[in-house]
Design a protein around this motif. Structure first.
Motif, PDB file in Angstrom:
ATOM      1  N   UNK A   2       0.674  -1.169  -0.032  1.00 12.82           N
ATOM      2  CA  UNK A   2      -0.033  -0.012  -0.037  1.00 12.82           C
ATOM      3  C   UNK A   2       0.752   1.247   0.050  1.00 12.82           C
ATOM      4  N   UNK A   3       2.021   1.112   0.738  1.00 12.24           N
ATOM      5  CA  UNK A   3       2.819   2.423   0.889  1.00 12.24           C
ATOM      6  C   UNK A   3       3.640   2.571  -0.332  1.00 12.24           C
ATOM      7  N   UNK A   4       3.689   1.606  -1.069  1.00 11.42           N
ATOM      8  CA  UNK A   4       4.581   1.592  -2.543  1.00 11.42           C
ATOM      9  C   UNK A   4       3.649   1.849  -3.709  1.00 11.42           C
ATOM     10  N   UNK A   5       2.364   1.680  -3.572  1.00  9.93           N
ATOM     11  CA  UNK A   5       1.232   1.664  -4.438  1.00  9.93           C
ATOM     12  C   UNK A   5       1.548   0.382  -5.399  1.00  9.93           C
ATOM     13  N   UNK A   6       1.733  -0.442  -4.949  1.00  8.39           N
ATOM     14  CA  UNK A   6       1.972  -1.697  -5.750  1.00  8.39           C
ATOM     15  C   UNK A   6       0.827  -2.635  -5.586  1.00  8.39           C
ATOM     16  N   UNK A   7       0.496  -3.520  -6.518  1.00 10.34           N
ATOM     17  CA  UNK A   7      -0.600  -4.492  -6.332  1.00 10.34           C
ATOM     18  C   UNK A   7      -0.097  -5.585  -5.382  1.00 10.34           C
ATOM     19  N   UNK A   8       1.206  -5.843  -5.514  1.00  9.67           N
ATOM     20  CA  UNK A   8       1.459  -6.998  -4.292  1.00  9.67           C
ATOM     21  C   UNK A   8       3.017  -6.852  -4.178  1.00  9.67           C
ATOM     22  N   UNK A   9       3.211  -7.204  -3.013  1.00 10.20           N
ATOM     23  CA  UNK A   9       4.768  -7.340  -2.269  1.00 10.20           C
ATOM     24  C   UNK A   9       4.766  -8.569  -1.744  1.00 10.20           C
ATOM     25  N   UNK A  10       6.065  -9.363  -2.100  1.00  8.68           N
ATOM     26  CA  UNK A  10       6.289 -10.490  -1.271  1.00  8.68           C
ATOM     27  C   UNK A  10       7.120 -10.052  -0.098  1.00  8.68           C
ATOM     28  N   UNK A  11       7.000 -10.818   0.947  1.00 11.84           N
ATOM     29  CA  UNK A  11       7.837 -10.684   2.411  1.00 11.84           C
ATOM     30  C   UNK A  11       9.190 -11.124   2.057  1.00 11.84           C
ATOM     31  N   UNK A  12       9.664 -11.810   1.068  1.00 15.39           N
ATOM     32  CA  UNK A  12      11.095 -11.833   1.048  1.00 15.39           C
ATOM     33  C   UNK A  12      11.697 -10.755   0.087  1.00 15.39           C
ATOM     34  N   UNK A  13      10.871  -9.932  -0.462  1.00 12.03           N
ATOM     35  CA  UNK A  13      11.542  -8.481  -0.647  1.00 12.03           C
ATOM     36  C   UNK A  13      11.958  -7.768   0.405  1.00 12.03           C
ATOM     37  N   UNK A  14      11.233  -8.038   1.599  1.00 11.10           N
ATOM     38  CA  UNK A  14      11.710  -6.932   2.429  1.00 11.10           C
ATOM     39  C   UNK A  14      12.777  -7.856   3.234  1.00 11.10           C
ATOM     40  N   UNK A  15      12.819  -9.095   3.550  1.00 13.98           N
ATOM     41  CA  UNK A  15      13.668  -9.724   4.275  1.00 13.98           C
ATOM     42  C   UNK A  15      14.923  -9.658   3.846  1.00 13.98           C
TER      43      UNK A  15
END
Length: 493
Positions: A383-396
């Motif tokens: 939601x912060x990046x205005x993207x339809x989907x983010x995988x947690x692996x991208x953060x970790x």
């Protein structure tokens, strides 16, 4: 049906009618007048009109929507005027000769009787058709029988689409023609996405189609499509409305069951989170056949304005895969559990309904609470990046710096370092390079000084100068970390 001898009768006529005239408005051609009593005998014949006169008369009738012209002969005119024949032929208006002084009233009565008989026949057909549809509704496969009977009565194909816009194949019904099937499905989804009750008659690749959504505003249950028929007349409209009412009732009953199933889903999911896996699996096996098998991906989604029919679409997806896809509502969160084999279908459906999603790493059932937290964090990031989907692996995988990269921090970094870059350019100094080496050596003074070939005090003076130019106190951890983060993204600026 009307009769008139005016030169321009159109102000007094209704479209779609047959006009009768004895031709008093037209001059009698030489040698064609009748000598019967009441004729023009003894009266001088006016000048015969030119072709433009007939053309104009016929054009007015055609433009007004008159469908035919009946012309009496042996009354005023012995035969049909040739100019009138030519004008009707050129403009496509049917011209009927009414010979032998046939009374217009007899024709009007005959047509009225025929229309009344036809209207009575249509009403009788409508009544019989509604009775047949009512009998079909009492059969075990009520909805299927209703639609099959509607198809038989209208002599056209009938198609039912579910709340997600998917075609529901009926065993005894003719399929949608392959030439328009894709376009019909697209029009249905567009109508359902609006979330309102609607009925429309559309032309799709040259074929007439009537589309009617089913259900209540904001809670549509599907759509009914009728093919290869013109806009519905009252009799056919009554039949279709009866079917729509019965189909809507059947679908609303299904909605009640769906609501009960969703409450059950929420309970099963809470059991999984609490570690009561055996109880949850036993419950799911009786209702859905199974739960998704590990390793699992958890997808979390929240919508400010929930898309209509999203839950119905998920229910259909879950039903298609017999437990390999499981969803549940947890407060405002929509949670979906599935294996990697079905994850693309889940994400495609959520994206089509405008959902913002976060996806966890793969876990087994015991790791479900942690995976839910991962998916929720990833969803907030999406939601912060205005993207339809983010995988947690991208953060970790990227840690905190990975989060900054997603924000495209390069321009911010260059803005912070610009005073130092400008000073080096103007004064021919190397303060930025000194800062880079200092951080590369973990801010150890002696090691950095040896690497640069300068005295320790010289290095300290350069770092202090860089801090003053940037307005940072590099003896403090907060400002030192801010400068460190900025130089990490200088190449991305």
């Amino acid at each position: 049906m009307h009769s008139s001898d005016l030169e321009d009768p159109t102000p007094f006529l209704d479209a779609g009618q047959l006009l009768l005239t004895d031709g008093t408005q037209f001059p009698v051609e030489a040698g064609t007048g009748t000598t019967a009593a009441g004729s023009l005998t003894g009266r001088e014949s006016p000048q015969v009109p030119n072709s433009q006169g007939y053309e104009g008369y016929v054009r007015r009738l055609v433009d007004h929507g008159i469908v035919g012209l009946g012309f009496a002969t042996q009354v005023i005119h012995g035969t049909l005027p040739k100019g009138l024949e030519e004008a009707c032929r050129s403009q496509g208006l049917p011209l009927l000769e009414v010979p032998d002084r046939t009374p217009f009233i007899a024709i009007i009565r005959m047509v009225a009787d025929h229309l009344a008989k036809e209207e009575h026949a249509r009403a009788e057909w409508s009544l019989q058709a509604q009775r047949a549809i009512s009998r079909a509704a009492l059969r075990p496969d009520g909805l299927t029988s209703i639609l099959g009977e509607l198809e038989r009565q209208l002599h056209s194909w009938v198609a039912l689409y579910d709340a997600a816009g998917n075609y529901v194949r009926m065993p005894r019904n003719r399929p949608v023609p392959s030439t328009i099937a894709d376009e019909v499905a697209l029009r249905v989804r567009t109508a359902l996405d609006l979330g309102t009750r609607s009925a429309s008659h559309q032309d799709i690749h040259g074929e007439s189609v009537t589309l009617q959504t089913l259900g209540r505003k904001g809670s549509l249950r599907g759509a009914l499509v009728l093919g290869a028929i013109e806009p519905l007349d009252p009799a056919r409209a009554d039949i279709v409305n009866s079917v729509i009412g019965l189909a809507s009732l059947a679908l609303e009953q299904a909605r009640t069951l769906d609501t009960a199933r969703r409450h059950l889903r929420a309970g099963v999911f809470e059991q999984l989170l609490a570690g009561s896996t055996d109880v949850a699996i036993s419950t799911a096996r009786q209702v859905w056949g199974q739960l998704p098998r590990a390793p699992l991906l958890v997808t979390a989604s929240r919508q400010d304005s929930p898309a209509p029919n999203l839950l119905e679409a998920l229910e259909l997806l879950a039903d298609d895969h017999r437990g390999a896809v499981f969803y549940a509502m947890r407060g405002e969160l929509l949670i979906v559990l599935t294996g990697r084999a079905h994850q693309d279908k889940v994400l495609e459906l959520l994206r089509r309904h405008g959902a913002v999603c976060g996806v966890s790493t793969e876990v087994d059932m015991d790791g479900l609470p942690g995976a839910l937290e991962e998916a929720t964090r990833a969803m907030r990031r999406a939601a912060e990046l205005n993207r339809p989907v983010v995988n947690f692996s991208e953060l970790s995988d990227g840690g905190m710096l990975g989060l900054l990269r997603e924000e495209e921090a390069g321009p911010v970094a260059r803005g912070l370092l610009q005073p130092l870059i400008a000073h080096d350019t103007a004064q021919q100094t190397e303060l930025l390079e000194t800062v880079l080496q200092w951080f590369a050596n973990d801010c150890v003074w002696d090691t950095t000084a040896r690497h640069l070939g300068v005295h320790r005090h010289t290095l300290r003076n350069r770092i202090d100068s860089a801090g003053r130019i940037l307005g940072l106190n590099l003896d403090g951890m907060r400002d030192r970390l801010e400068l460190y983060a900025a130089v990490q993204f200088l190449d991305n600026a």
